[in-house]
Write an enzyme that holds these catalytic residues in place. Structure first.
Site, PDB file in Angstrom:
ATOM      1  N   LYS A  38       0.581  -1.390   0.327  1.00  0.00           N
ATOM      2  CA  LYS A  38       0.194   0.410  -0.350  1.00  0.00           C
ATOM      3  C   LYS A  38       0.789   1.651  -0.497  1.00  0.00           C
ATOM      4  CE  LYS A  38      -0.815  -0.497   4.782  1.00  0.00           C
ATOM      5  NZ  LYS A  38      -1.558   0.058   6.045  1.00  0.00           N
ATOM      6  N   TYR A 259      14.969  30.779   6.038  1.00  0.00           N
ATOM      7  CA  TYR A 259      13.872  31.800   6.415  1.00  0.00           C
ATOM      8  C   TYR A 259      13.706  31.727   7.633  1.00  0.00           C
ATOM      9  CZ  TYR A 259      11.362  31.283   1.631  1.00  0.00           C
ATOM     10  OH  TYR A 259      11.157  31.505   0.263  1.00  0.00           O
TER      11      TYR A 259
END
Length: 365
Positions: A38, A259
């Site tokens: 999955k 940042y």
């Protein structure tokens, strides 16, 4: 093989290691094991992983969603080229409505009495899920009692397995493990006597003989995640991620990086800017907490992880130059589990977060 484009990060997937892990898990379990693929094979490519496992003898695969099952069926086709064997079973854990698989021959997991009724009427091949302590999907205790009193509700179904899912298998001493084992044995005997059982997940395989069944369902361990937290990892590592250095610059004491100016140099340093970021699945929560390997040496991640770029302090690797590749995931002390521990998550999230921009290279098949 198409090479990576300039600046494109590379995800290397060792299919040989995945197959070796599967074989090891089958041997430890002492009975067959499926392949859980999955989330696109935990981020590593469900089609390539399943083809390698199929060639090694795996005959059952588990996915979460119907769409995953349809994609996997297309990738696997009718079976190995020239083989006379039936195509592998692809079992959809979340289930689906009768007929929704568009004649792909997928196997639904039945998670409540409504699923049982609908698929019994359709004469489906199916897997019956009994909830024994997870309290997510699966027939709960009330529904199990109804079904035990009226097993005729199963008429028309061709049950491949009856299953449950362990909630605390990675904690061997947790009392819920033994409680689930006893509940599952009792409920399966009342509801579906004679039907094969599927019990252990990756960690469950390591809980001992009492957790053996007709079909284990390993997922994370196939991909190198440690199924025995707190002990040495018995699985081979599978994934490596490399990202290219775009620029190396000298910065002075007092300069800030990234940042928010969250990192400031206390002395002159050499900083490498690398072409990967949180859009590639390298979690922003790793900002200032992680490292990469360059020429076999650890280099710290500094400043914030941004969408497309990261910065590493390569002062101690004076040879570092644009065009070289750092090892973001992989190597000693830098496995998905190691990286997860730095930001309070699990290795599953590290792998399944890997983005679509990587150049994926499947090796060792």
């Amino acid at each position: 093989m198409i090479p990576a484009r300039p600046g494109q990060a590379i995800l290397h997937v060792d299919l040989g290691a995945i197959v070796a892990n599967w074989r090891d898990l089958v041997a430890r379990h002492g009975a067959p094991a499926a392949g859980v693929v999955k989330a696109d094979g935990y981020g590593l490519g469900a089609g390539a992983v399943a083809r390698a496992l199929q060639a090694a003898g795996c005959t059952t695969f588990f996915v979460a969603h119907l769409t995953e099952g349809l994609v996997l069926r297309a990738a696997l086709g009718a079976g190995p080229q020239g083989a006379r064997e039936a195509p592998p079973d692809i079992v959809v854990l979340n289930g689906f409505r009768p007929g929704a698989d568009e004649d792909a021959g997928l196997v639904p997991v039945l998670n409540h009495l409504g699923d049982v009724a609908a698929h019994a009427a359709a004469g489906s091949r199916a897997v019956l899920h009994l909830d024994t302590g997870m309290s997510r999907l699966g027939l709960d205790a009330r529904e199990q009692a109804v079904l035990a009193q009226d097993r005729g509700r199963l008429d028309g179904l061709r049950l491949l397995h009856v299953m449950t899912h362990l909630a605390c298998a990675d904690e061997p001493e947790h009392p819920l493990n033994e409680a689930q084992r006893a509940r599952f044995a009792e409920a399966a005997s009342r509801i579906a006597p004679g039907v094969k059982r599927s019990f252990a997940n990756s960690s469950g395989i390591f809980l001992g003989e009492g957790f053996r069944s007709d079909l284990a369902r390993p997922g994370c361990a196939l991909y190198g995640i440690n199924p025995t937290p707190g002990a040495a990892n018995p699985m081979r590592q599978v994934a490596r991620v490399e990202a290219e250095i775009l620029q190396v610059r000298e910065i002075a004491a007092g300069d800030t990086v990234g940042y928010g100016a969250s990192w400031q140099a206390t002395e002159p340093r050499r900083i490498a800017t690398v072409a990967a970021g949180y859009a590639d699945g390298y979690l922003r929560a790793l900002s200032g907490r992680s490292l990469a390997l360059l020429r076999g040496r650890a280099v710290p991640l500094i400043g914030r992880v941004s969408m497309d770029l990261m910065t590493f302090d390569v002062t101690d690797v004076p040879e570092a130059a644009p065009g070289e590749r750092l090892l973001l995931i992989g190597g000693e002390g830098n496995t998905p589990d190691d990286i997860a521990a730095r930001c309070g998550t699990i290795g599953y999230e590290i792998l399944t977060s890997l983005g679509a921009r990587y150049h994926r290279v499947h090796e060792g098949a």
